[in-house]
Enzyme design. Structure first.
Site, mmCIF file in Angstrom:
data_model
loop_
_atom_site.group_PDB
_atom_site.id
_atom_site.type_symbol
_atom_site.label_atom_id
_atom_site.label_comp_id
_atom_site.label_asym_id
_atom_site.label_seq_id
_atom_site.Cartn_x
_atom_site.Cartn_y
_atom_site.Cartn_z
ATOM 1 N N ASP B 226 53.338 -55.755 7.211
ATOM 2 C CA ASP B 226 52.003 -55.444 7.728
ATOM 3 C C ASP B 226 52.116 -54.348 8.781
ATOM 4 O O ASP B 226 52.683 -54.566 9.854
ATOM 5 C CB ASP B 226 51.393 -56.711 8.332
ATOM 6 C CG ASP B 226 49.895 -56.573 8.603
ATOM 7 O OD1 ASP B 226 49.407 -55.436 8.657
ATOM 8 O OD2 ASP B 226 49.230 -57.607 8.757
ATOM 9 N N HIS B 321 43.641 -54.068 -1.104
ATOM 10 C CA HIS B 321 43.426 -53.851 0.326
ATOM 11 C C HIS B 321 43.814 -52.432 0.745
ATOM 12 O O HIS B 321 43.073 -51.786 1.499
ATOM 13 C CB HIS B 321 44.231 -54.884 1.114
ATOM 14 C CG HIS B 321 44.124 -54.727 2.592
ATOM 15 N ND1 HIS B 321 42.968 -54.993 3.291
ATOM 16 C CD2 HIS B 321 45.020 -54.306 3.526
ATOM 17 C CE1 HIS B 321 43.158 -54.767 4.577
ATOM 18 N NE2 HIS B 321 44.392 -54.343 4.755
#
Lengths: 413, 413
Positions: B226, B321
């Site tokens: 991330d 995403h």
């Protein structure tokens, strides 16, 4: 590793694995420049790697997480068996849990992995399992419950939250990396699905690896070095004081085991911090900065309870914590404290919800924690700065040999 | 250090101090044998020391904790001014807070120290201060509130807890040692006494120093790397995208500052983990293990949104995403994400209360987080696995020069 070589504790069990060995070679460079390289893709600075590369083998005579040096991050979690889950279901759960713990402590992905810890080394992960008193009735094993697993008596000043006390099953998880610790907790929670529900979880911490320039006893949230007088795993008599004595018969499954008393002890920090440091030191009986006893010397100097000051007063006051808690004051009772601090945020009254996830290990809680706590609750000057908010006691079986699981001798014989 | 040398970010600000230099010399020995020495008094094995010895200077053009690499342990805390506390009281508070932060980030005890962190080095501690919209009215500084500090609009799917949202004042605390982070939080909480009350506190974490064998983007609790596509502090245009543009006049106090959007985003892990890994990868648009985009390459390969698979389908699905969040999909909006994971235990329904303490930094929240989130809330396949449970936005002034305090240009002119 042969079981017979493992009984003495930490030094043979905490080994750098292959990843750590490779990482150590890059440490000097990583240490000097590593800070700039973390977290931003594209930087190419090798970091320290010995933290991740350290592994603690799961199998052995004792479970890990007792004599293992305290890790930086810890989770304590308790579970209750679901209605209808009996001995066979519990056996299946312990088998799944042990397999997952064995894999993760070796740095391998467990079954059904979520990949949270994929890049990390095992980071000194330990997973330790225990059984509460309520476990034995639910699994029809009441006659196998050891006498040492007594109900915890009430103590003066207890302010216990039932919902964060007790539990059929307990797991202590510790690691030097927070993602590794969380990963283990999550995997074990999922592996319990259908068999046991989580009753409570508490998160704690100690010093990170490498935060100090030499080994030190860790400080608690009162600012005191905490654990100076812990028995050392290499000291004579340690095993007899901390691990259950070997027996034959119905309780032989506890051979190599120990008993854990778990207490969430909130510290009344707003009150404590109003005391001048010299008063705090008299409450404890040690200097705050160095940890030296007020009878003189350094942190590791034996405490001299008889020492008097020039004015004739006891150097270590009559109600000082280290006097009241000393084995000599308690018929020789010895326990191994290995806890985690917690700091969960403000309470409704504005005070910090903070303190110690206290874990005491001993061969017999009646002559260990219970005897000491009875003394402390009446006489210890520290007591008025503490609130015991939860309590639990667990029988922690011996470790599993390779190919078997923790608790197998109880659940399958 | 001169302010003029500090504007570029991390590499000049993250330096090993004297303690770290000395410690680094002992690291190879400590890494190989250190595990056995921690925690038990009397052992004499030098540990790693570079973690504790790393310091991030407090003073500079920007506040620290924005381009600083994410630390292992973080606290986010918000405060509300007490009734009657106005501009003068707030100025006194910011002066006390800045002085305490400057001391602790340098490894010195702050005023009124409780000695919790006494043996530790600064451990990359950063302390970052921000002002919420409600701060300006309470201090009669409404005309000094910058236009960029907009109220956060509602987004589809928001499930916000008012009591963990907002706040007059905000502090982000990060350190690689948990005791150092807690110490800073406790000291700053005490320094607010009488002036401001803590509104909320959230505790989070990232990878520990040294847990991996090379620098990596940290994983979140979904198991995904991330932050791969975060703008790099050395990249062209970074300052213009992340830091407020210099102005003269009533908002010049924000020169060198940035805006922080803080969201507590719970992950619906029980749902997420039921997806096969290949489905998870399609939701994100990247491989889970390596972080490589599904358009090919490695983690750092630029994403090719136009790539198609042999069957003619988009390699990166339309609702992935990384497609929906890509700057190219959002009029070029760029923000710097620098969050912490959290894992607080079971919710009443048994699911883990776990996710991301999301922090986005940008020069203008309207063209940064708000623009991206509007897009995500409608089109992002990841959205159905997330719950935004709290929200806050803060104006984070530029850093303080030596001898001054954060926010002084607002509060004293």
């Amino acid at each position: 590793m042969e079981e017979s070589t493992e009984g003495r504790g930490i030094s043979r069990r905490c080994l750098l694995g292959a990843a750590g060995g490779a990482g150590a070679a890059g440490m000097a460079a990583g240490g000097l420049a590593g800070a700039a390289g973390r977290g931003w893709a594209g930087d190419d600075v090798p970091p320290l790697a010995a933290v991740g590369g350290t592994s603690v083998p799961f199998h052995g005579r004792h479970q890990v997480g007792i004599t293992t040096p305290p890790q930086a991050y810890g989770h304590l979690v308790a579970f209750d068996l679901r209605p209808g889950a009996g001995r066979a279901a519990a056996a299946g759960l312990m088998r799944r849990w042990s397999a997952a713990a064995e894999a993760m402590t070796a740095g391998r992905p467990p079954a059904g992995d979520d990949q949270i810890a994929l890049d990390a080394g095992p980071s000194s992960l330990t997973v330790t399992f225990g059984f509460g008193r309520s476990f034995f009735a639910k699994t029809d094993l009441g006659d196998r419950m050891p006498a040492a697993l007594v109900p915890m008596p009430p103590f003066p000043g207890d302010a216990l939250d039932h919902f964060r006390s007790g539990g059929d099953l307990w797991i202590q998880i510790g690691a030097d990396d927070p993602l590794v610790a969380v990963h283990a907790t999550r995997i074990l929670h999922k592996a319990a699905s259908g068999t046991a529900a989580m009753r409570w979880q508490m998160n704690g911490f100690n010093r990170a690896r490498g935060a100090t320039d030499r080994p030190r006893t860790v400080r608690n949230l009162m600012g005191q070095l905490d654990g100076t007088n812990n028995p050392h795993p290499f000291a004579p008599g340690f095993d007899a004081e901390i691990f259950a004595a070997d027996t034959t018969g119905p309780h032989a499954w506890m051979n190599g085991g120990s008993y854990a008393v778990v207490r969430r002890i909130r510290m009344l920090l707003d009150t404590w911090e109003k005391l001048p440091v010299d008063r705090q030191e008299q409450v404890i009986g040690r200097r705050k900065d160095t940890g030296a006893p007020l009878s003189g010397g350094t942190e590791t100097t034996p405490v001299n309870l008889a020492a008097v000051r020039p004015d004739g007063a006891l150097a270590i006051p009559g109600d000082a914590h280290i006097r009241v808690a000393a084995p000599a004051s308690n018929g020789g009772a010895t326990l191994l404290r290995r806890g985690f601090s917690y700091y969960d945020g403000p309470r409704p009254d504005g005070a910090p919800d903070a303190g110690l996830l206290f874990i005491a290990w001993q061969a017999d809680p009646t002559t260990g924690f219970i005897q000491v706590q009875r003394k402390l609750a009446g006489a210890d000057g520290l007591t008025r700065f503490l609130r015991h908010e939860s309590s639990a006691i667990f029988a922690v079986p011996g470790g599993a040999a390779s190919g078997s699981y923790v608790g197998q001798a109880l659940l399958e014989s």
